[in-house]
Design an enzyme around this catalytic site. Structure first.
Site, PDB file in Angstrom:
ATOM      1  N   ASP A  29      30.953 -11.283  38.070  1.00  0.00           N
ATOM      2  CA  ASP A  29      31.712 -12.318  36.828  1.00  0.00           C
ATOM      3  C   ASP A  29      32.972 -12.510  37.417  1.00  0.00           C
ATOM      4  O   ASP A  29      33.722 -11.799  38.284  1.00  0.00           O
ATOM      5  CB  ASP A  29      31.971 -11.065  35.701  1.00  0.00           C
ATOM      6  CG  ASP A  29      32.169 -11.837  34.356  1.00  0.00           C
ATOM      7  OD1 ASP A  29      31.951 -13.138  34.409  1.00  0.00           O
ATOM      8  OD2 ASP A  29      32.673 -11.226  33.511  1.00  0.00           O
ATOM      9  N   ASN A  77      23.437 -16.934  29.051  1.00  0.00           N
ATOM     10  CA  ASN A  77      24.186 -18.308  29.605  1.00  0.00           C
ATOM     11  C   ASN A  77      23.509 -19.564  29.369  1.00  0.00           C
ATOM     12  O   ASN A  77      24.314 -20.374  29.571  1.00  0.00           O
ATOM     13  CB  ASN A  77      24.322 -17.788  31.241  1.00  0.00           C
ATOM     14  CG  ASN A  77      25.258 -16.700  31.779  1.00  0.00           C
ATOM     15  OD1 ASN A  77      24.947 -15.969  32.592  1.00  0.00           O
ATOM     16  ND2 ASN A  77      26.342 -16.478  30.762  1.00  0.00           N
TER      17      ASN A  77
HETATM   18  C1  IPE Z   1      27.484 -11.643  32.527  1.00  0.00           C
HETATM   19  O1  IPE Z   1      28.657 -12.364  32.642  1.00  0.00           O
HETATM   20  C2  IPE Z   1      26.203 -12.239  33.397  1.00  0.00           C
HETATM   21  C3  IPE Z   1      26.343 -12.719  34.548  1.00  0.00           C
HETATM   22  C4  IPE Z   1      27.382 -12.251  35.471  1.00  0.00           C
HETATM   23  C5  IPE Z   1      25.421 -13.358  35.291  1.00  0.00           C
HETATM   24  P1  IPE Z   1      29.122 -13.264  31.220  1.00  0.00           P
HETATM   25  O2  IPE Z   1      30.272 -14.043  31.571  1.00  0.00           O
HETATM   26  O3  IPE Z   1      27.855 -14.064  30.791  1.00  0.00           O
HETATM   27  O4  IPE Z   1      29.319 -12.003  30.276  1.00  0.00           O
HETATM   28  P2  IPE Z   1      30.112 -11.965  28.866  1.00  0.00           P
HETATM   29  O5  IPE Z   1      29.717 -13.288  28.280  1.00  0.00           O
HETATM   30  O6  IPE Z   1      31.453 -11.926  29.142  1.00  0.00           O
HETATM   31  O7  IPE Z   1      29.751 -10.644  28.299  1.00  0.00           O
HETATM   32  C1  IPE Z   2      30.040 -15.310  36.147  1.00  0.00           C
HETATM   33  O1  IPE Z   2      31.258 -15.957  36.067  1.00  0.00           O
HETATM   34  C2  IPE Z   2      28.671 -16.015  36.456  1.00  0.00           C
HETATM   35  C3  IPE Z   2      28.041 -16.297  35.420  1.00  0.00           C
HETATM   36  C4  IPE Z   2      28.054 -15.628  34.378  1.00  0.00           C
HETATM   37  C5  IPE Z   2      26.792 -17.556  35.638  1.00  0.00           C
HETATM   38  P1  IPE Z   2      31.713 -16.417  34.781  1.00  0.00           P
HETATM   39  O2  IPE Z   2      31.141 -17.800  34.751  1.00  0.00           O
HETATM   40  O3  IPE Z   2      30.999 -15.755  33.447  1.00  0.00           O
HETATM   41  O4  IPE Z   2      33.538 -16.451  34.952  1.00  0.00           O
HETATM   42  P2  IPE Z   2      34.130 -16.142  33.634  1.00  0.00           P
HETATM   43  O5  IPE Z   2      33.890 -14.816  33.070  1.00  0.00           O
HETATM   44  O6  IPE Z   2      34.269 -17.093  32.873  1.00  0.00           O
HETATM   45  O7  IPE Z   2      35.566 -15.979  34.607  1.00  0.00           O
HETATM   46 MG    MG Z   3      32.101 -14.322  32.566  1.00  0.00          MG
END
Ligand code: IPE
Ligand code: IPE
Ligand code: MG
Length: 264
Positions: A29, A77
């Site tokens: 993340d 997602n």
């Molecule tokens: C969790 O991250 C999913 C992945 C890293 C693929 P998210 O960014 O989707 O999670 P939330 O929305 O902060 O809980």
């Molecule tokens: C994690 O990075 C990757 C996926 C969930 C696909 P994020 O896209 O959630 O990054 P932040 O949380 O917005 O920084």
């Molecule tokens: Mg995230």
């Protein structure tokens, strides 16, 4: 949080640890925040997040970690903007094309966790071919959780159990585990989350029942060797109890006693 002793803070030499997890799972993340910090579009963050895969896999391999699971795209997602979702699909395809040969030459078996049928057909074929190519590799197993959700996984398992006509009295924890996407993997010992959140976000809900949880504020594209060392050092200092009493208590049951307290 445990800190590294100064003499061990060099990059190349993995620490000598008392205990190394067999299975590490990572919630990758922070790509979006990494990009925002630099005034870049979110997809640039996702692309940057693929640049550190080799060094991360290599470092865990150096420590002898046998199973590495990476959470790359959750079932939730899909509710992001279409351009981001499509970009993430393209990026996965590109990573497979770029890394597959290297992974194969290094004895790494690739697995996919999640719903393959929700993916674009071309990507789906690519994932299937990558798994087929590497299926006999045994140095390390790399599982990519893509279109993965812990609840969806349990729903899929229950559907398959019902469809298989399993009688209710045969349903136990071991049977359920065999119907999950992770049937071939041991439960994770350590779940790492980058980007600083303290939540599980629908990741390995069943399998993570007794995993140690480690969260680091480092954004995924910056997650480097020394961060891995820190996480593994913290893990090696945890005491895992699985609901039992600590090891030094006199009536601590021996594992071979099947968890029952010793008769007095
Ligand atoms: C969790 O991250 C999913 C992945 C890293 C693929 P998210 O960014 O989707 O999670 P939330 O929305 O902060 O809980
Ligand atoms: C994690 O990075 C990757 C996926 C969930 C696909 P994020 O896209 O959630 O990054 P932040 O949380 O917005 O920084
Ligand atoms: Mg995230």
């Amino acid at each position: 949080m445990a800190t590294l002793p100064a003499e061990d803070a060099t990059r190349r030499a993995p620490l000598a640890l008392a205990r190394v997890p067999c299975h590490v799972a990572i919630i990758m993340d922070g790509n979006g925040r990494w990009a925002r910090q630099r005034g870049l579009p979110r997809l640039a963050g996702h692309r940057a997040g693929t640049e550190n895969l080799r060094r991360v896999i290599q470092r865990f391999g150096d420590y002898g970690v046998q199973y590495l699971t990476l959470f790359a795209f959750s079932t939730e997602n899909w509710s992001r903007p279409k351009t981001e979702v499509e970009g993430l699909m393209r990026i996965l395809g590109r990573v497979i094309r770029r890394e597959l040969q290297h992974l194969h030459e290094n004895g790494i078996r690739l697995l996919h966790l999640g719903r393959l049928d929700g993916l674009p057909p071309r990507l789906r074929r690519q994932v299937e071919e990558a798994m087929e190519l590497t299926r006999h590799n045994r140095r390390m197993t790399l599982a990519i959780a893509f279109n993965y959700g812990g609840r969806a996984e349990i729903v899929d398992a229950v559907r398959r159990i019902v469809a298989a006509g399993v009688p209710p009295e045969e349903v136990d924890e071991r049977l359920i585990a065999r119907f999950l996407y992770t049937a071939e993997l041991p439960d994770p010992d350590l779940i790492i989350r980058t980007g600083g959140e303290m939540r599980i976000s629908n990741f390995l809900l069943w399998q993570g029942a007794y995993a140690e949880f480690y969260s680091t504020p480092v954004y995924w594209p910056d997650f480097a060797e020394e961060d891995i060392d820190q996480a593994l050092l913290a893990y090696s200092q945890r005491q895992r109890r699985f609901g039992r009493l600590p090891q030094d208590e006199s009536d601590y049951p021996h594992p071979s006693e099947n968890g029952r307290p010793r008769p007095r």
